[in-house]
Design a protein around this motif. Sequence first.
Motif, mmCIF file in Angstrom:
data_model
loop_
_atom_site.group_PDB
_atom_site.id
_atom_site.type_symbol
_atom_site.label_atom_id
_atom_site.label_comp_id
_atom_site.label_asym_id
_atom_site.label_seq_id
_atom_site.Cartn_x
_atom_site.Cartn_y
_atom_site.Cartn_z
ATOM 1 N N ARG A 87 0.811 -1.211 0.000
ATOM 2 C CA ARG A 87 0.000 0.000 0.000
ATOM 3 C C ARG A 87 0.847 1.266 0.000
ATOM 4 N NH1 ARG A 87 -3.071 -4.040 1.571
ATOM 5 N NH2 ARG A 87 -5.359 -3.871 1.586
ATOM 6 N N THR A 88 2.160 1.119 -0.139
ATOM 7 C CA THR A 88 3.041 2.275 -0.233
ATOM 8 C C THR A 88 3.327 2.600 -1.699
ATOM 9 O OG1 THR A 88 5.114 0.990 -0.182
ATOM 10 C CG2 THR A 88 4.147 1.635 1.943
ATOM 11 N N THR A 89 3.671 3.837 -1.963
ATOM 12 C CA THR A 89 4.114 4.276 -3.285
ATOM 13 C C THR A 89 5.169 5.351 -3.091
ATOM 14 O OG1 THR A 89 2.438 6.019 -3.429
ATOM 15 C CG2 THR A 89 1.856 3.864 -4.370
ATOM 16 N N LEU A 90 5.913 5.640 -4.139
ATOM 17 C CA LEU A 90 6.801 6.789 -4.110
ATOM 18 C C LEU A 90 5.978 8.063 -4.177
ATOM 19 C CD1 LEU A 90 9.632 5.661 -6.557
ATOM 20 C CD2 LEU A 90 9.594 5.497 -4.057
ATOM 21 N N HIS A 91 6.553 9.155 -3.743
ATOM 22 C CA HIS A 91 5.865 10.440 -3.815
ATOM 23 C C HIS A 91 5.569 10.774 -5.278
ATOM 24 C CE1 HIS A 91 4.558 14.369 -2.713
ATOM 25 N NE2 HIS A 91 5.541 14.997 -3.336
ATOM 26 N N LEU A 172 11.239 9.034 1.064
ATOM 27 C CA LEU A 172 12.007 8.022 0.334
ATOM 28 C C LEU A 172 12.375 8.568 -1.042
ATOM 29 C CD1 LEU A 172 13.060 5.082 0.482
ATOM 30 C CD2 LEU A 172 10.965 4.403 -0.712
ATOM 31 N N VAL A 173 13.640 8.922 -1.217
ATOM 32 C CA VAL A 173 14.105 9.491 -2.480
ATOM 33 C C VAL A 173 15.434 8.847 -2.863
ATOM 34 C CG1 VAL A 173 12.938 11.702 -2.174
ATOM 35 C CG2 VAL A 173 15.250 11.403 -1.283
ATOM 36 N N LYS A 174 15.792 8.985 -4.110
ATOM 37 C CA LYS A 174 17.022 8.406 -4.629
ATOM 38 C C LYS A 174 18.223 8.881 -3.817
ATOM 39 C CE LYS A 174 19.720 7.987 -8.885
ATOM 40 N NZ LYS A 174 19.812 8.397 -10.311
ATOM 41 N N ASN A 175 19.075 7.921 -3.456
ATOM 42 C CA ASN A 175 20.306 8.162 -2.712
ATOM 43 C C ASN A 175 20.081 8.610 -1.267
ATOM 44 O OD1 ASN A 175 21.901 7.496 -4.968
ATOM 45 N ND2 ASN A 175 21.781 9.593 -5.733
ATOM 46 N N LYS A 176 18.825 8.572 -0.794
ATOM 47 C CA LYS A 176 18.526 8.887 0.598
ATOM 48 C C LYS A 176 17.527 7.865 1.133
ATOM 49 C CE LYS A 176 19.423 13.846 0.284
ATOM 50 N NZ LYS A 176 18.856 15.213 0.469
ATOM 51 N N CYS A 177 17.823 6.596 0.887
ATOM 52 C CA CYS A 177 16.996 5.505 1.398
ATOM 53 C C CYS A 177 17.544 5.103 2.768
ATOM 54 C CB CYS A 177 16.987 4.360 0.399
ATOM 55 S SG CYS A 177 16.452 4.887 -1.267
ATOM 56 N N PHE A 178 16.977 4.086 3.407
ATOM 57 C CA PHE A 178 17.389 3.864 4.787
ATOM 58 C C PHE A 178 17.229 2.420 5.238
ATOM 59 C CE2 PHE A 178 13.212 5.852 4.442
ATOM 60 C CZ PHE A 178 12.378 4.908 5.016
ATOM 61 N N LYS A 198 10.957 1.701 -9.810
ATOM 62 C CA LYS A 198 10.093 2.877 -9.629
ATOM 63 C C LYS A 198 9.059 2.689 -8.526
ATOM 64 C CE LYS A 198 10.589 4.363 -14.442
ATOM 65 N NZ LYS A 198 9.879 4.750 -15.694
ATOM 66 N N ALA A 199 9.433 1.918 -7.502
ATOM 67 C CA ALA A 199 8.534 1.672 -6.374
ATOM 68 C C ALA A 199 9.364 1.429 -5.110
ATOM 69 C CB ALA A 199 7.650 0.458 -6.659
ATOM 70 N N PRO A 200 8.768 1.595 -3.928
ATOM 71 C CA PRO A 200 9.474 1.249 -2.694
ATOM 72 C C PRO A 200 9.674 -0.262 -2.601
ATOM 73 C CG PRO A 200 7.588 2.689 -2.260
ATOM 74 C CD PRO A 200 7.437 2.179 -3.663
ATOM 75 N N LYS A 201 10.841 -0.657 -2.141
ATOM 76 C CA LYS A 201 11.123 -2.087 -1.956
ATOM 77 C C LYS A 201 11.675 -2.334 -0.560
ATOM 78 C CE LYS A 201 14.783 -4.279 -3.789
ATOM 79 N NZ LYS A 201 15.624 -5.025 -4.763
ATOM 80 N N LEU A 202 11.129 -3.338 0.105
ATOM 81 C CA LEU A 202 11.657 -3.798 1.387
ATOM 82 C C LEU A 202 12.589 -4.959 1.129
ATOM 83 C CD1 LEU A 202 11.710 -3.909 4.514
ATOM 84 C CD2 LEU A 202 9.684 -5.391 4.382
ATOM 85 N N GLY A 203 13.854 -4.748 1.425
ATOM 86 C CA GLY A 203 14.849 -5.802 1.258
ATOM 87 C C GLY A 203 15.747 -5.866 2.477
ATOM 88 N N TRP A 204 16.966 -6.319 2.285
ATOM 89 C CA TRP A 204 17.924 -6.351 3.383
ATOM 90 C C TRP A 204 19.341 -6.252 2.827
ATOM 91 C CZ3 TRP A 204 21.394 -10.274 2.869
ATOM 92 C CH2 TRP A 204 20.982 -11.434 2.192
#
Length: 231
Positions: A87-91, A172-178, A198-204
């Motif tokens: 249910r998340t998206t990029l701005h 959440l923007v390019k080069n400033k992820c967390f 072109k979407a948020p991704k949960l990884g590790w």
Amino acid sequence: MATAGPTPFDPAAEFDRQVRTLTELGYPKLSGLAPERFAALLEPLRATALTAVAGEAAGEYDPESGRVPFVLVVTRELAPIEETMSRTTLHGGKLPGFVDRSFEPGALERFVATPEARHPGRHAYLILEVERGEEFCGSVPLDAMATIAGRGRSLLTIEEGVALITHFPQVLVKNKCFSLGGSRSGDRRVPAIWISQKAPKLGWCWEGNPHTWLGMASAGDRRATAGSSGS
């Protein structure tokens, strides 16, 4: 394109906005609750939000800077991470967020809050003084986590990271992820949210491997009711 910059902060209006965001994204149905019951579950946190950030009410905030006064978090007990992430998206984006396939079956369930990041509410709570932590981009995650602990701050968990980009996708923007060092599974993996396809991704990522585009998100405190603290 020029950004709008800081805007006056109204904690009551912001709390209402976050509740409305969750409702519009289908969290009541996801949680198995009627919209009215879902809103009633969150309502006790209103006083907490107003009390916790009373000193900031006359100030300004700018989510694009990666710092926000509070975020309303719904726990995985009410809403599964796979569902909330989708249910998340990029701005300004349309593509739904997703969980990376590098999480083997059952892995997400094993990534639980560390003792230091244990949340104070069974179903919902607030995280306060939130920072996405881009100052730690390029740092070894273990070193970043130690620095944050030394400041008396707490690492964000997976649920908290998802909540952050749900309410503030512009964070959440390019080069400033967390990275989200508050959730661990007993191995060397550290969860993180970044941009992919072109979407948020949960990884590790590995705790000893630095990435120039991954910082370390943290919060100043966690609260469920006025006076309670989870950090």
